[in-house]
Scaffold this active site. Structure first.
Site, PDB file in Angstrom:
ATOM      1  N   SER A 155       0.857  -1.188   0.000  1.00  0.00           N
ATOM      2  CA  SER A 155       0.000   0.000   0.000  1.00  0.00           C
ATOM      3  C   SER A 155       0.889   1.232   0.000  1.00  0.00           C
ATOM      4  O   SER A 155       2.029   1.185   0.462  1.00  0.00           O
ATOM      5  CB  SER A 155      -0.887   0.012   1.252  1.00  0.00           C
ATOM      6  OG  SER A 155      -1.542   1.262   1.408  1.00  0.00           O
ATOM      7  N   TYR A 168      -2.267  -1.421  10.215  1.00  0.00           N
ATOM      8  CA  TYR A 168      -2.194  -1.517   8.760  1.00  0.00           C
ATOM      9  C   TYR A 168      -0.896  -0.896   8.250  1.00  0.00           C
ATOM     10  O   TYR A 168      -0.180  -1.484   7.439  1.00  0.00           O
ATOM     11  CB  TYR A 168      -3.400  -0.818   8.141  1.00  0.00           C
ATOM     12  CG  TYR A 168      -3.518  -0.975   6.642  1.00  0.00           C
ATOM     13  CD1 TYR A 168      -4.065  -2.130   6.104  1.00  0.00           C
ATOM     14  CD2 TYR A 168      -3.090   0.031   5.776  1.00  0.00           C
ATOM     15  CE1 TYR A 168      -4.184  -2.282   4.727  1.00  0.00           C
ATOM     16  CE2 TYR A 168      -3.210  -0.119   4.408  1.00  0.00           C
ATOM     17  CZ  TYR A 168      -3.752  -1.280   3.879  1.00  0.00           C
ATOM     18  OH  TYR A 168      -3.862  -1.427   2.529  1.00  0.00           O
TER      19      TYR A 168
END
Length: 263
Positions: A155, A168
């Site tokens: 990401s 995350y």
């Protein structure tokens, strides 16, 4: 032979016909788009997520649409026995694994001081531990066959920070470091390990948040292209990294983010 003629001759390097690709989390969102992209390039696809019925439906759809062979296997990447079952089922059907796409992921949206250890562990078990377990298991087979392509879906938030998604951030940053370390260890076995860092794409994991008009306008206002990405745009980068065209690429991260990281 001019340069254009040479380039035309090299286009088959992107062909994945007869290759076998495992795509985790491939029944929804980015994973489904990636599985379709690889199948369109000719790869046989192992569809896996935690829900057997969804795996069956997507595997059947891909086979009917692209004419490739598929395998449906319900898998929880955070459980070692489930990872081993996926590996064995793939080898039983296809006898090899050419491409692994570690896409399965989860997140918890909560301020850091409110996070529980169980929530932290849940994200890490899927996003990091699961990636390592499956990569190690598949990597052993790729080492034996002296070839393989591993693509980790990270990401942009493995590279830059954001608020209220600490596990995350930590997991995706670690995946990028894992990508680099494995690339260096396994290059001698002709295994290329790379990552794709998507920006904002509407998926089942974030559709509730991005479905709010104020949030949508705020996010797209921060993206230089002023729009969200599409699953097929992430798939394009994965197909490239999975193909012979990327044989000299390892330990790299391709950002597909509408310009977010360029700011």
């Amino acid at each position: 032979m001019d340069e254009m003629e040479e380039w035309k001759m090299n286009l088959p390097m992107f062909d994945l016909t007869s290759k076998v690709a495992i795509v985790t989390g491939s029944t929804k969102g980015l994973g489904r788009g990636i599985a379709n992209g690889l199948a369109q390039a000719g790869a046989n696809i192992v569809v896996c997520s935690r829900t057997a019925g969804e795996c069956d439906a997507v595997a059947r759809e891909i086979k009917e649409t692209y004419g490739v062979e598929t395998l449906s296997k319900a898998t929880d990447v955070s459980r070692p026995e489930s990872v081993e079952a996926l590996l064995q089922a793939t080898l039983d059907k296809f006898g090899k694994i050419d491409i692994l796409v570690n896409n399965a992921g989860t997140a918890v949206t909560k301020r850091a001081e409110e996070l529980t250890i169980d929530e932290w562990d849940r994200v890490m078990n899927v996003n990091l531990r699961g990636v390592f377990m499956l990569t190690q298991a598949v990597g052993k087979k790729m080492i034996a066959q002296k070839a393989g392509k591993i693509i980790n879906i990270a990401s942009i938030f493995g590279i830059v920070g954001d608020k209220a998604v600490l596990p995350y951030l930590a997991s995706k940053g670690a995946v990028l470091q894992m990508t680099r370390g494995l690339a260096l260890e396994w290059t001698k076995y002709n295994i290329q390990v790379n990552a794709v860092a998507p920006g904002y794409v509407m998926t089942p994991m974030n559709e509730k948040e991005l479905g709010e008009e104020k949030v949508y306008q705020y996010i797209t206002g921060k993206i230089p292209m002023r729009r969200l990405g599409k699953a097929e745009e992430i798939a394009g980068a994965v197909v490239y990294l999975a193909s012979e065209a990327a044989n000299y690429v390892t330990g790299s991260t391709i950002a597909v983010d509408g310009g977010w990281l360029a700011q």
